[in-house]
Motif scaffolding. Structure first.
Motif, short mmCIF file in Angstrom:
data_model
loop_
_atom_site.label_atom_id
_atom_site.label_comp_id
_atom_site.label_asym_id
_atom_site.label_seq_id
_atom_site.Cartn_x
_atom_site.Cartn_y
_atom_site.Cartn_z
N ILE A 109 0.84 -1.20 0.00
CA ILE A 109 0.00 0.00 0.00
C ILE A 109 0.88 1.26 0.00
CG2 ILE A 109 -1.61 1.35 1.44
CD1 ILE A 109 -2.94 -1.04 0.18
N SER B 8 2.45 1.67 -3.37
CA SER B 8 1.46 2.15 -4.33
C SER B 8 1.25 3.65 -4.17
CB SER B 8 0.15 1.39 -4.10
OG SER B 8 -0.86 1.93 -4.88
N TYR C 291 -4.34 1.92 -7.00
CA TYR C 291 -3.93 0.64 -6.41
C TYR C 291 -4.76 -0.50 -7.01
CZ TYR C 291 -3.26 -3.01 -2.91
OH TYR C 291 -2.98 -4.20 -2.30
#
Lengths: 195, 162
Positions: free
Chosen positions: A142, A145, B111
């Motif tokens: 995460i 990203s 994402y």
């Protein structure tokens, strides 16, 4: 027999020439408009005026061909030079962006490792298409990203260039490396980014 | 060209489809892909609902992300240096609009975009826990944001998607 006379030794000759040169007589600027026939009558020799003009036209053609060839060669050379510079710059920019991603990610995420930084090159559009293979837990992925999103936004704001980046996490997964290699054939080495 | 209601209808249909198989964990790669397409419809719905958006700082009025090239061309907004307005790259146009106009969901959408690409082409076996975490982080957040910000009622019933 030709005799060479040095003007400085013949003052009166020098004066006459000076008179001609400074008078209103200036042949190369004010030659009278003569007909072809009357010009032809002014000289005699191995070629007449038409023959001379044909030779001149031939010479112009030869020069034109040489100029065309030279121009073509120069244009091709310029294009090669420009293309080379463009390709070099494009590759460097990709390496720079990859370097930036490595630096920010490694600074911000603990124990994080990027396995591969892959790219698909598009020299015509200069599209930047990257895939990072990582081995990370969910929380690290995460964060990574987020780093990618921020760098994408920053490059777009500052450079007006779009970067498409994906991360492919290999943690506890089987990747299809052959498809990955086919879609992103180049492995990019990160440029050294100074702080 | 679809309206907001058509996009919301498609988003709900995809959510229902996702809920029909998610807790079996048999099609985890498809779960990620369907979740991404739920979000694509949500993003298109909010573009339609908001209409007055920004692109590279310029004000534009559009109803769908695919309108961007035509509207930008008419407004003489230069394309990005490595993209022509004639390119058929709807994902790229959508991502640009999202980053500038809806930054609160942009990272989560990116994402999920990345995960869905990975699920479709590079990684076929997905761990159940990983799917749960991915969907909670991205899909659940984006649906909740959409319902709250645009007073909508996209329904998620399975607890694993909330």
């Amino acid at each position: 027999m030709v005799s060479y006379v040095h003007l400085e030794h013949v003052p009166y000759m020098e004066n006459r020439l000076e008179k001609y040169l400074t008078s209103e007589i200036n042949l190369f600027e004010k030659s009278p408009a003569l007909t072809h026939k009357s010009l032809d009558a002014l000289f005699d020799g191995p070629k007449n005026l038409s023959g001379i003009l044909t030779d001149v036209a031939e010479e112009i053609k030869n020069r034109e061909k040489k100029a065309e060839k030279k121009g073509y060669e120069r244009a091709v050379s310029d294009m090669n030079k420009a293309a080379k510079e463009r390709v070099e710059k494009y590759i460097y920019n990709i390496s720079f962006i990859v370097g930036l991603i490595h630096k920010v990610a490694l600074d911000e995420i603990k124990n994080f490792k990027i396995i591969d930084s892959r790219a698909r090159f598009s020299f015509d559009t200069e599209w930047i298409d990257l895939a990072f293979v990582i081995d990370a837990e969910f929380e690290e992925e995460i964060l990574f990203s987020s780093v990618l999103s921020r760098i994408q936004n920053s490059v777009f704001s500052n450079q007006k260039r779009i970067i498409e980046i994906i991360q492919v996490n290999q943690k506890n997964r089987e990747l299809d490396h052959s498809v990955l290699k086919s879609d992103y054939p180049f492995i990019v080495k990160p440029a050294d980014i100074k702080s | 060209m679809s309206s907001d209601s058509q996009h919301i209808y498609q988003a709900q249909k995809n959510v229902d489809f996702l809920e029909s198989f998610i807790d079996q964990y048999k099609f985890n790669d498809w779960a990620i892909t369907v979740a991404f397409y739920v979000c694509v419809h949500i993003v298109e719905a909010v573009i339609f609902l908001k209409k007055d958006l920004k692109h590279q700082g310029y004000s534009i009025r559009i109803e769908n992300s695919e309108d961007l090239p035509a509207v930008a061309t008419a407004a003489k907004i230069p394309p990005p240096k490595n993209l022509s307005w004639t390119a058929k790259l709807n994902h790229a146009f959508r991502n640009l609009l999202l980053a500038e106009n809806f930054p609160e969901i942009s990272e989560k959408y990116n994402y999920l975009y990345s995960k869905s690409k990975s699920a479709r082409y590079y990684c076929y076996k997905w761990d159940s826990k990983d799917v749960d975490l991915t969907l909670k982080y991205s899909l659940a957040f984006i649906v909740s944001w959409f319902n709250k910000t645009f007073s909508n009622s996209l329904k998620i019933s399975k607890p694993i998607l909330k």
